[in-house]
Design an enzyme around this catalytic site. Structure first.
Site, PDB file in Angstrom:
ATOM      1  N   HIS A  85       0.828  -1.218   0.000  1.00  0.00           N
ATOM      2  CA  HIS A  85       0.000   0.000   0.000  1.00  0.00           C
ATOM      3  C   HIS A  85       0.857   1.260   0.000  1.00  0.00           C
ATOM      4  O   HIS A  85       0.469   2.292  -0.505  1.00  0.00           O
ATOM      5  CB  HIS A  85      -0.885   0.051   1.253  1.00  0.00           C
ATOM      6  CG  HIS A  85      -1.795  -1.112   1.389  1.00  0.00           C
ATOM      7  ND1 HIS A  85      -2.784  -1.386   0.483  1.00  0.00           N
ATOM      8  CD2 HIS A  85      -1.873  -2.087   2.342  1.00  0.00           C
ATOM      9  CE1 HIS A  85      -3.430  -2.475   0.862  1.00  0.00           C
ATOM     10  NE2 HIS A  85      -2.894  -2.920   1.972  1.00  0.00           N
ATOM     11  N   HIS A 114       5.319   6.499   7.102  1.00  0.00           N
ATOM     12  CA  HIS A 114       4.982   6.073   5.743  1.00  0.00           C
ATOM     13  C   HIS A 114       4.536   7.286   4.928  1.00  0.00           C
ATOM     14  O   HIS A 114       4.389   8.374   5.481  1.00  0.00           O
ATOM     15  CB  HIS A 114       3.888   5.002   5.777  1.00  0.00           C
ATOM     16  CG  HIS A 114       2.630   5.511   6.394  1.00  0.00           C
ATOM     17  ND1 HIS A 114       2.360   5.385   7.743  1.00  0.00           N
ATOM     18  CD2 HIS A 114       1.590   6.190   5.868  1.00  0.00           C
ATOM     19  CE1 HIS A 114       1.210   5.955   7.997  1.00  0.00           C
ATOM     20  NE2 HIS A 114       0.710   6.463   6.890  1.00  0.00           N
ATOM     21  N   HIS A 139       3.597  10.637   7.045  1.00  0.00           N
ATOM     22  CA  HIS A 139       2.940  10.402   8.338  1.00  0.00           C
ATOM     23  C   HIS A 139       3.904   9.701   9.277  1.00  0.00           C
ATOM     24  O   HIS A 139       4.310   8.571   9.012  1.00  0.00           O
ATOM     25  CB  HIS A 139       1.687   9.526   8.154  1.00  0.00           C
ATOM     26  CG  HIS A 139       0.561  10.260   7.494  1.00  0.00           C
ATOM     27  ND1 HIS A 139      -0.517   9.607   6.935  1.00  0.00           N
ATOM     28  CD2 HIS A 139       0.356  11.594   7.323  1.00  0.00           C
ATOM     29  CE1 HIS A 139      -1.350  10.529   6.446  1.00  0.00           C
ATOM     30  NE2 HIS A 139      -0.837  11.730   6.655  1.00  0.00           N
ATOM     31  N   THR A 221      -6.165   6.881   8.285  1.00  0.00           N
ATOM     32  CA  THR A 221      -6.711   7.145   6.941  1.00  0.00           C
ATOM     33  C   THR A 221      -6.758   5.870   6.100  1.00  0.00           C
ATOM     34  O   THR A 221      -7.029   5.930   4.900  1.00  0.00           O
ATOM     35  CB  THR A 221      -5.889   8.219   6.199  1.00  0.00           C
ATOM     36  OG1 THR A 221      -4.572   7.710   5.967  1.00  0.00           O
ATOM     37  CG2 THR A 221      -5.816   9.507   7.001  1.00  0.00           C
TER      38      THR A 221
HETATM   39 ZN   LIG Z   1      -0.886   7.601   6.495  1.00  0.00          ZN
END
Ligand SMILES: [Zn+2]
Length: 330
Positions: A85, A114, A139, A221
């Site tokens: 991801h 990340h 983040h 998120t």
């Molecule tokens: Zn994030």
């Protein structure tokens, strides 16, 4: 024959969990953000992230100073992982960097960092400022120390804090990102991991001004979208060259290149976004600092808009002019 059969089982055993992870959620089609709520109920909550921050509606505050502990350490054993991801940066050895102060009650310990990005340089950040998107967002995730782990912290409304940093384009490369770019080229395939070639310092990859930030209560998120995050969005972006951002778009998921991995903005609802300005900020910026003239990463100055400090100076100037005019008339 027995060897062949056991090899097939071994292959199947390692591949199935990878496929499951890859199919769990995505950013397009039937596994895209519009469908996350069908499987993860919290994704339909009322305090979700990301949001658009309307600077005209924020509440200006002066919070206690944030204390960044271990951010300028040179850290060995930093793992860079493509999880299908995004790319995750994790620290192996204790003690981990931590933060306290600002809106936080207690110490928060580093868990992982990340990135989120878009198909091109015109969008890709998750939160937006006045509907402005940035090409990428970092983040840094921390869990509250008293909960002892990230998995326990996500069960509590104040369990996590995420320090979010936006990126914007620069003509020049940011040298502190060279090691990350190199690591990215070694984890283009999903579920691969490398150890960073040199010691890594958190402070080197951050913007200069860490005192001006927005803060609000929100969620993860990505699924399960738990509403457990105290968000701190730092106002000054990090400046990266196009090629340095492009390197992230080379990463692959199980379905091909990860061209974008940001969730669309969510309703702000009844939430208030606070905007922290250091009480000494304006006087600090008036100081003639010769070092500041030579560095390109000085804290940027707001030239117009919601700047009560400057409007106070204007009022004072107007009063003085009026007084001078009266004296002259006399
Ligand atoms: Zn994030």
């Amino acid at each position: 024959m027995r060897l062949i059969i056991s090899s097939i089982f071994a292959l199947a055993f390692f591949q199935v969990p990878e496929l499951t992870r890859g199919e769990d959620f995505g950013y397009d089609g039937v596994i895209g953000p519009q469908h996350w709520g069908e499987r993860y109920r919290e994704c339909t909550g009322k305090h979700q992230s990301p949001i658009n921050i309307n600077v005209l509606r924020v509440k200006q505050v002066t919070l206690p100073e944030i204390v960044f502990i271990g951010f300028d350490d040179s850290i060995d054993g930093v793992h860079v992982t493509n999880n299908g991801h995004t790319v995750l940066i994790e620290v192996e050895n204790e003690p981990h960097p931590r933060v306290r102060g600002g809106p936080l009650d207690g110490d928060y310990v580093f868990s992982q960092m990340h990135f989120h990005w878009g198909d091109n340089d015109t969008f890709g950040s998750e939160d937006k400022i006045n509907h402005r998107s940035f090409p990428m967002e970092l983040h840094m995730v921390f869990y509250k120390e008293e909960y002892r782990s990230t998995s326990e912290a996500v069960k509590h409304p104040d369990g996590l804090t995420v320090l979010a940093f936006f990126y914007e384009l620069d003509r020049h490369e940011h040298p502190a990102y060279d090691d990350i770019t190199l690591a990215l080229s070694n984890v283009t395939e999903p579920y691969t991991s490398v150890i960073m070639s040199h010691p890594f310092s958190f402070l080197n990859i951050l913007p200069y001004d860490l005192r001006r930030y927005f803060t609000y209560r929100g969620s993860l998120t990505t699924p399960p979208c738990s509403e457990v995050v105290i968000w701190l969005d730092f106002e000054q972006p990090v400046r990266l060259a196009h090629d340095q951002i492009e390197a992230f778009r080379e990463l692959k998921s199980a379905h091909g290149k990860i061209t974008h991995n940001f969730r669309p903005i969510q309703p702000i609802g009844d939430r208030v976004v606070f905007y922290n300005i250091d009480s000494n900020y304006f006087s600090y910026n008036e100081i003639d600092d010769p070092e500041e003239q030579t560095t390109t990463s000085r804290p940027y100055r707001r030239r117009k808009g919601h700047n009560s400090g400057h409007s106070n100076q204007w009022s004072l100037l107007c009063c003085l002019s009026a007084l001078l005019a009266i004296i002259c008339c006399l």
